[in-house]
Design a protein around this motif. Structure first.
Motif, PDB file in Angstrom:
ATOM      1  N   VAL A   1     -10.585  54.026  -0.700  1.00 58.81           N
ATOM      2  CA  VAL A   1      -9.387  53.500  -1.364  1.00 58.81           C
ATOM      3  C   VAL A   1      -8.618  52.583  -0.410  1.00 58.81           C
ATOM      4  CG1 VAL A   1      -7.190  54.107  -2.425  1.00 58.81           C
ATOM      5  CG2 VAL A   1      -9.204  55.503  -2.863  1.00 58.81           C
ATOM      6  N   VAL A   2      -8.282  51.408  -0.909  1.00 55.80           N
ATOM      7  CA  VAL A   2      -7.512  50.453  -0.117  1.00 55.80           C
ATOM      8  C   VAL A   2      -6.038  50.848  -0.196  1.00 55.80           C
ATOM      9  CG1 VAL A   2      -6.771  48.053   0.026  1.00 55.80           C
ATOM     10  CG2 VAL A   2      -9.153  48.594  -0.509  1.00 55.80           C
ATOM     11  N   VAL A   3      -5.434  51.186   0.943  1.00 51.79           N
ATOM     12  CA  VAL A   3      -4.019  51.554   0.909  1.00 51.79           C
ATOM     13  C   VAL A   3      -3.126  50.395   1.342  1.00 51.79           C
ATOM     14  CG1 VAL A   3      -4.260  54.030   1.092  1.00 51.79           C
ATOM     15  CG2 VAL A   3      -4.257  52.655   3.156  1.00 51.79           C
ATOM     16  N   GLU A   4      -3.670  49.525   2.200  1.00 53.72           N
ATOM     17  CA  GLU A   4      -2.890  48.370   2.626  1.00 53.72           C
ATOM     18  C   GLU A   4      -3.832  47.178   2.711  1.00 53.72           C
ATOM     19  OE1 GLU A   4      -0.933  48.842   6.412  1.00 53.72           O
ATOM     20  OE2 GLU A   4      -0.304  50.861   5.797  1.00 53.72           O
ATOM     21  N   ALA A   5      -3.271  45.987   2.617  1.00 56.99           N
ATOM     22  CA  ALA A   5      -4.116  44.807   2.760  1.00 56.99           C
ATOM     23  C   ALA A   5      -3.284  43.657   3.304  1.00 56.99           C
ATOM     24  CB  ALA A   5      -4.717  44.426   1.412  1.00 56.99           C
ATOM     25  N   GLU A   6      -3.952  42.816   4.078  1.00 62.94           N
ATOM     26  CA  GLU A   6      -3.310  41.603   4.595  1.00 62.94           C
ATOM     27  C   GLU A   6      -4.151  40.414   4.165  1.00 62.94           C
ATOM     28  OE1 GLU A   6      -2.813  41.418   8.900  1.00 62.94           O
ATOM     29  OE2 GLU A   6      -2.490  43.590   8.774  1.00 62.94           O
ATOM     30  N   VAL A   7      -3.482  39.355   3.770  1.00 63.27           N
ATOM     31  CA  VAL A   7      -4.217  38.174   3.305  1.00 63.27           C
ATOM     32  C   VAL A   7      -4.103  37.050   4.319  1.00 63.27           C
ATOM     33  CG1 VAL A   7      -4.337  36.407   1.520  1.00 63.27           C
ATOM     34  CG2 VAL A   7      -3.831  38.764   0.893  1.00 63.27           C
ATOM     35  N   THR A   8      -5.243  36.458   4.671  1.00 61.71           N
ATOM     36  CA  THR A   8      -5.254  35.240   5.479  1.00 61.71           C
ATOM     37  C   THR A   8      -6.140  34.228   4.773  1.00 61.71           C
ATOM     38  OG1 THR A   8      -5.260  36.680   7.403  1.00 61.71           O
ATOM     39  CG2 THR A   8      -5.624  34.341   7.808  1.00 61.71           C
ATOM     40  N   TRP A   9      -5.698  32.995   4.748  1.00 65.35           N
ATOM     41  CA  TRP A   9      -6.545  31.935   4.168  1.00 65.35           C
ATOM     42  C   TRP A   9      -7.044  31.035   5.263  1.00 65.35           C
ATOM     43  CZ3 TRP A   9      -8.476  31.912  -0.568  1.00 65.35           C
ATOM     44  CH2 TRP A   9      -7.827  32.677  -1.558  1.00 65.35           C
ATOM     45  N   TRP A  10      -8.348  30.749   5.244  1.00 64.11           N
ATOM     46  CA  TRP A  10      -8.925  29.771   6.168  1.00 64.11           C
ATOM     47  C   TRP A  10      -9.013  28.437   5.440  1.00 64.11           C
ATOM     48  CZ3 TRP A  10     -10.128  31.065  11.201  1.00 64.11           C
ATOM     49  CH2 TRP A  10     -10.056  32.436  11.505  1.00 64.11           C
ATOM     50  N   GLU A  11      -8.440  27.407   6.096  1.00 60.92           N
ATOM     51  CA  GLU A  11      -8.381  26.101   5.445  1.00 60.92           C
ATOM     52  C   GLU A  11      -9.716  25.368   5.591  1.00 60.92           C
ATOM     53  OE1 GLU A  11      -5.160  24.391   4.634  1.00 60.92           O
ATOM     54  OE2 GLU A  11      -4.314  26.416   4.584  1.00 60.92           O
ATOM     55  N   PRO A  12     -10.075  24.562   4.619  1.00 56.14           N
ATOM     56  CA  PRO A  12     -11.267  23.722   4.803  1.00 56.14           C
ATOM     57  C   PRO A  12     -10.969  22.652   5.858  1.00 56.14           C
ATOM     58  CG  PRO A  12     -10.181  23.227   2.714  1.00 56.14           C
ATOM     59  CD  PRO A  12      -9.450  24.384   3.316  1.00 56.14           C
ATOM     60  N   PRO A  13     -12.023  22.215   6.605  1.00 54.08           N
ATOM     61  CA  PRO A  13     -11.794  21.209   7.655  1.00 54.08           C
ATOM     62  C   PRO A  13     -11.278  19.897   7.095  1.00 54.08           C
ATOM     63  CG  PRO A  13     -14.139  21.645   7.352  1.00 54.08           C
ATOM     64  CD  PRO A  13     -13.407  22.650   6.531  1.00 54.08           C
ATOM     65  N   HIS A  14     -11.701  19.535   5.886  1.00 52.67           N
ATOM     66  CA  HIS A  14     -11.138  18.344   5.246  1.00 52.67           C
ATOM     67  C   HIS A  14     -11.061  18.640   3.757  1.00 52.67           C
ATOM     68  CE1 HIS A  14     -15.361  17.721   4.321  1.00 52.67           C
ATOM     69  NE2 HIS A  14     -15.589  17.865   5.603  1.00 52.67           N
ATOM     70  N   PRO A  15     -10.059  18.043   3.083  1.00 48.68           N
ATOM     71  CA  PRO A  15      -9.890  18.353   1.670  1.00 48.68           C
ATOM     72  C   PRO A  15     -11.110  17.936   0.858  1.00 48.68           C
ATOM     73  CG  PRO A  15      -8.400  16.592   2.361  1.00 48.68           C
ATOM     74  CD  PRO A  15      -9.068  17.101   3.591  1.00 48.68           C
ATOM     75  N   THR A  16     -11.508  18.775  -0.082  1.00 53.69           N
ATOM     76  CA  THR A  16     -12.671  18.459  -0.903  1.00 53.69           C
ATOM     77  C   THR A  16     -12.217  18.169  -2.319  1.00 53.69           C
ATOM     78  OG1 THR A  16     -12.896  20.830  -1.123  1.00 53.69           O
ATOM     79  CG2 THR A  16     -14.432  19.745   0.355  1.00 53.69           C
ATOM     80  N   ALA A  17     -12.785  17.147  -2.879  1.00 53.44           N
ATOM     81  CA  ALA A  17     -12.416  16.794  -4.248  1.00 53.44           C
ATOM     82  C   ALA A  17     -13.395  17.443  -5.218  1.00 53.44           C
ATOM     83  CB  ALA A  17     -12.456  15.281  -4.413  1.00 53.44           C
ATOM     84  N   PRO A  18     -12.887  17.899  -6.350  1.00 51.94           N
ATOM     85  CA  PRO A  18     -13.816  18.453  -7.339  1.00 51.94           C
ATOM     86  C   PRO A  18     -14.735  17.362  -7.854  1.00 51.94           C
ATOM     87  CG  PRO A  18     -11.578  18.334  -8.228  1.00 51.94           C
ATOM     88  CD  PRO A  18     -11.508  17.973  -6.781  1.00 51.94           C
ATOM     89  N   PRO A  19     -16.004  17.679  -8.085  1.00 54.95           N
ATOM     90  CA  PRO A  19     -16.932  16.658  -8.567  1.00 54.95           C
ATOM     91  C   PRO A  19     -16.593  16.277  -9.997  1.00 54.95           C
ATOM     92  CG  PRO A  19     -17.958  18.811  -8.622  1.00 54.95           C
ATOM     93  CD  PRO A  19     -16.619  18.997  -8.010  1.00 54.95           C
ATOM     94  N   GLN A  20     -16.951  15.051 -10.355  1.00 59.52           N
ATOM     95  CA  GLN A  20     -16.693  14.616 -11.733  1.00 59.52           C
ATOM     96  C   GLN A  20     -17.820  15.125 -12.620  1.00 59.52           C
ATOM     97  OE1 GLN A  20     -13.820  13.120 -12.429  1.00 59.52           O
ATOM     98  NE2 GLN A  20     -13.373  13.381 -10.257  1.00 59.52           N
ATOM     99  N   THR A  21     -17.639  16.287 -13.196  1.00 56.59           N
ATOM    100  CA  THR A  21     -18.706  16.855 -14.004  1.00 56.59           C
ATOM    101  C   THR A  21     -18.509  16.542 -15.469  1.00 56.59           C
ATOM    102  OG1 THR A  21     -17.460  18.889 -14.144  1.00 56.59           O
ATOM    103  CG2 THR A  21     -19.168  18.782 -12.464  1.00 56.59           C
TER     104      THR A  21
ATOM    105  N   ASP B   1     -14.096  25.149  12.137  1.00 63.96           N
ATOM    106  CA  ASP B   1     -14.683  25.525  13.426  1.00 63.96           C
ATOM    107  C   ASP B   1     -14.506  27.002  13.798  1.00 63.96           C
ATOM    108  OD1 ASP B   1     -15.910  23.169  13.943  1.00 63.96           O
ATOM    109  OD2 ASP B   1     -14.131  22.250  14.846  1.00 63.96           O
ATOM    110  N   PRO B   2     -13.295  27.582  13.583  1.00 65.32           N
ATOM    111  CA  PRO B   2     -13.138  28.975  14.034  1.00 65.32           C
ATOM    112  C   PRO B   2     -14.108  29.939  13.336  1.00 65.32           C
ATOM    113  CG  PRO B   2     -11.024  28.032  13.411  1.00 65.32           C
ATOM    114  CD  PRO B   2     -12.064  27.049  13.006  1.00 65.32           C
ATOM    115  N   LEU B   3     -14.624  29.578  12.183  1.00 70.59           N
ATOM    116  CA  LEU B   3     -15.514  30.486  11.462  1.00 70.59           C
ATOM    117  C   LEU B   3     -16.984  30.294  11.835  1.00 70.59           C
ATOM    118  CD1 LEU B   3     -14.059  30.678   7.831  1.00 70.59           C
ATOM    119  CD2 LEU B   3     -13.878  32.321   9.685  1.00 70.59           C
ATOM    120  N   ARG B   4     -17.265  29.297  12.667  1.00 70.47           N
ATOM    121  CA  ARG B   4     -18.674  29.027  12.986  1.00 70.47           C
ATOM    122  C   ARG B   4     -19.306  30.209  13.742  1.00 70.47           C
ATOM    123  NH1 ARG B   4     -21.033  25.205  11.238  1.00 70.47           N
ATOM    124  NH2 ARG B   4     -19.769  23.763  10.028  1.00 70.47           N
ATOM    125  N   ALA B   5     -18.538  30.770  14.684  1.00 72.97           N
ATOM    126  CA  ALA B   5     -19.070  31.907  15.452  1.00 72.97           C
ATOM    127  C   ALA B   5     -19.333  33.090  14.522  1.00 72.97           C
ATOM    128  CB  ALA B   5     -18.083  32.299  16.542  1.00 72.97           C
TER     129      ALA B   5
END
Lengths: 325, 314
Positions: A189-209, A59-63
């Motif tokens: 040139v990137v001198v500094e960086a911060e990492v944030t991860w946005w979680e999926p709303p529900h866990p997704t399973a890899p497809p059986q390929t 939801d927070p990424l919808r906007a």
């Protein structure tokens, strides 16, 4: 006549493909389906006809997605496939939407309300209106557009450089889903960086390929890197690599090695791809290691490094299941 | 007083026709570059031929957009200026009897026009007020420093050999042997320069895909169309200028001079665009060193060899 022009113009729409957190498999399938149709992905929202968000956004990424949507100049179409199987019908739907003249006209009339249109239209007026509540940094000067100007900071060689905060992701093409890398730039040139991860709303399973997923991840990363280098021909090859066609894989691998030797590709990126594709699965990359990896690199190299390491990033693995499962 | 004026007026229809022909030639050359580029990227020939018209239709239908606090005037000047530069370059090329813009300083004008591209591409990156655009613009300035000096010294070689800066005279001076054959280093440096001002192939970093197309990142619709067409046109125009400079101008068996000029320009454009599509884009900081420490000294050496041969031969 008009209809014929529209058919020609929408024969191969350019789709801006963004990976949502956990949306790796849908995004990879989207790229393969684009290849099958001979459509090209769009390199930026500015020239795209369609926005495709692979997977489900939290939801927070919808906007944020709405702002991205407003960057498309129109005629435009938008879709969010959540399953691998729905990708072909989604692309058909996008093209049908682009060809729907009445719908596009209505969309254009409604654009006055767009997020970014509002910004740009009231560019000069905005300066007076802006109340500065949202800016609690007193030392930041304001540019006429209400933008925050870059601040100064000493560069590595002791000269003062503008330090600009420039976020990469989370909604960016050819970029791991859910990764937000807020960089501080001196020039490019990137001198500094911060990492944030946005979680999926529900866990997704890899497809059986039925294919070896760890290797598929490696080929997917190789395809992204090649596409970022502007080599769509080899990127298509890398996406089409299947366990049954080792000679195609060899060709792509040789190409990647050559690019690394010639310096078109940062050495670290070339090495990790080589390891993933030829030898074994490389070690996972923690967020701190990612920051270390991109610090001191130029913006282009950062994109290439992140793409090369994408299947190994902790956040990607957490969101879409381990590669070895 | 009236006679020269009447004379000028009498020549007007011919000049107008020449201008239309030059414009047509630029479009054909740009399309050739686009087709060749498509083939190099692995598309089938018919699909490559349809690509430019389809993209033109798509982008003409697309809306224009702008960005926050964009420097709109300079941004648009940068984008819409590329194609006219290509047309002016073509106008310098002697086709058949004369060029559309004949003169004793053709080589200098060609050089001056390719330097105008510096300003245009940089403005294109600057005007959008976006990070990707600025990165692209500055990458181009760095590359321009790298390719322009070898290009300038490459232009000197044919001029020394022909003892003239007039493109028609340079072309006629190659009746026995093409300059491309006996001054290959200058020819190669010139072609690298063409790739540079067409922002393609190994020198495409300013519009690099890994920075969201850099200087092109914020362009849409017709504004993007003219820039894409302009880059292809510049490649074609650069190839066309190489015809009088290095490829013997209109000399050739059976066919008339004008046909040979166009034919050579088309073939060189196709070859150059194909190579540009196949060669990887190199990173800016990795190009500067070979361009300045290898190519530049070699070209200067080439000029020296040419000068010594000319002096000793005459």
């Amino acid at each position: 006549m008009r209809g014929r022009v529209v058919t020609l113009a929408t024969a191969r729409p350019r789709v801006y493909v963004v990976e949502a957190p956990g949306g790796r498999y849908v995004r990879a399938e989207t790229h393969r389906e684009l290849d099958r149709r001979g459509w090209q992905p769009a390199p930026s929202p500015a020239s795209a006809d369609a926005l495709l968000i692979a997977g489900t956004l939290p939801d927070p990424l919808r906007a944020a997605a709405d702002v991205l949507w407003s960057q498309l100049p129109g005629p435009r179409a938008r879709a969010e496939p959540t399953a691998v199987s729905s990708v072909p019908s989604t692309l058909d739907g996008l093209r049908a939407c682009l060809r729907d003249r009445a719908g596009q006209l209505a969309d254009r009339r409604g654009r006055e309300l767009d997020e970014a249109t509002r910004w740009v239209r009231s560019d000069s007026a905005r300066h007076d209106e802006t109340d500065h509540d949202d800016m609690d940094h007193d030392d930041m000067e304001m540019a006429p557009g209400g933008l925050v100007l870059a601040q100064g900071a000493p560069d590595r060689d002791g000269l003062e450089m503008d330090a600009l905060r420039h976020p990469l992701g989370p909604l960016l093409d050819r970029w791991p889903g859910g990764l937000e890398l807020v960089t501080t730039l001196h020039g490019d040139v990137v001198v500094e960086a911060e990492v944030t991860w946005w979680e999926p709303p529900h866990p997704t399973a890899p497809p059986q390929t039925g294919r070896a997923d760890d290797l598929a991840g490696g080929w997917d990363a190789a395809a992204t890197v090649l596409s970022l280098l502007g080599d769509e021909r080899q990127a298509r090859l890398a996406r089409s690599v299947a366990p049954s066609s080792p000679e195609v894989g060899d060709r792509v691998l040789r190409r990647l090695d050559r690019l690394t030797r010639r310096g078109a590709l940062p050495r670290t990126a070339g090495e990790v791809l080589h390891t993933a594709l030829a030898d074994s699965v490389p070690a996972l990359i923690s967020d701190d290691e990612l920051v270390e990896l991109v610090s001191g690199r130029d913006l282009g190299d950062v994109r290439l490094l992140v793409a090369a390491h994408a299947p190994l990033l902790q956040g990607v693995v957490d969101a879409s299941g381990s590669l070895d499962d | 007083m009236t006679d020269p004026l009447a004379d000028q007026l009498a020549r007007l229809p011919a000049a107008a026709l020449g201008a239309v022909l030059a414009l047509g030639l630029v479009l054909v050359l740009a399309w050739t570059a686009s087709v060749s580029r498509g083939v190099a990227a692995g598309r089938a020939v018919p699909a490559s031929m349809a690509h430019a018209p389809a993209e033109a239709a798509r982008l003409l239908r697309q809306g224009r957009r702008t960005t926050l606090s964009a420097d709109r005037l300079l941004w648009r000047v940068g984008g819409w200026g590329l194609f006219p530069v290509a047309v002016l370059l073509i106008a310098l090329v002697p086709v058949g009897e004369t060029a559309l813009l004949p003169g004793s300083l053709g080589v200098v004008w060609a050089n001056a026009l390719d330097v105008v591209v510096w300003a245009l591409v940089w403005l294109l990156g600057w005007g959008a007020n976006s990070v990707a655009g600025l990165v692209g613009g500055y990458r181009f300035l760095a590359l321009a420093l790298g390719y322009e000096l070898p290009l300038m010294f490459a232009l000197v070689a044919p001029a020394i050999a022909a003892s003239s800066l007039d493109l028609a005279v340079v072309a006629d001076a190659q009746s026995s042997l093409w300059y491309a054959v006996w001054m290959p280093v200058a020819f190669v440096a010139y072609l690298v320069g063409v790739l540079g001002f067409a922002v393609s192939g190994p020198l495409a970093a300013p519009v690099g895909s890994e920075v969201s197309d850099g200087a092109l990142a914020e362009l849409s619709g017709p504004d993007l169309l003219v820039v894409r067409a302009g880059r292809h046109a510049l490649m074609g125009a650069g190839a066309a200028i190489a015809v009088p400079l290095f490829l013997g101008g209109g000399s050739g068996p059976w066919l008339p001079d004008a046909v040979w000029v166009v034919l050579k320009a088309l073939l060189l454009t196709g070859a150059l665009a194909w190579a540009a599509g196949r060669l990887p884009t190199l990173r800016t900081h990795q190009l500067m060193e070979p361009l300045w420490t290898i190519l530049l000294p070699l070209v200067v050496l080439q000029d020296l060899v040419v000068a010594v041969l000319v002096v000793s031969g005459s």
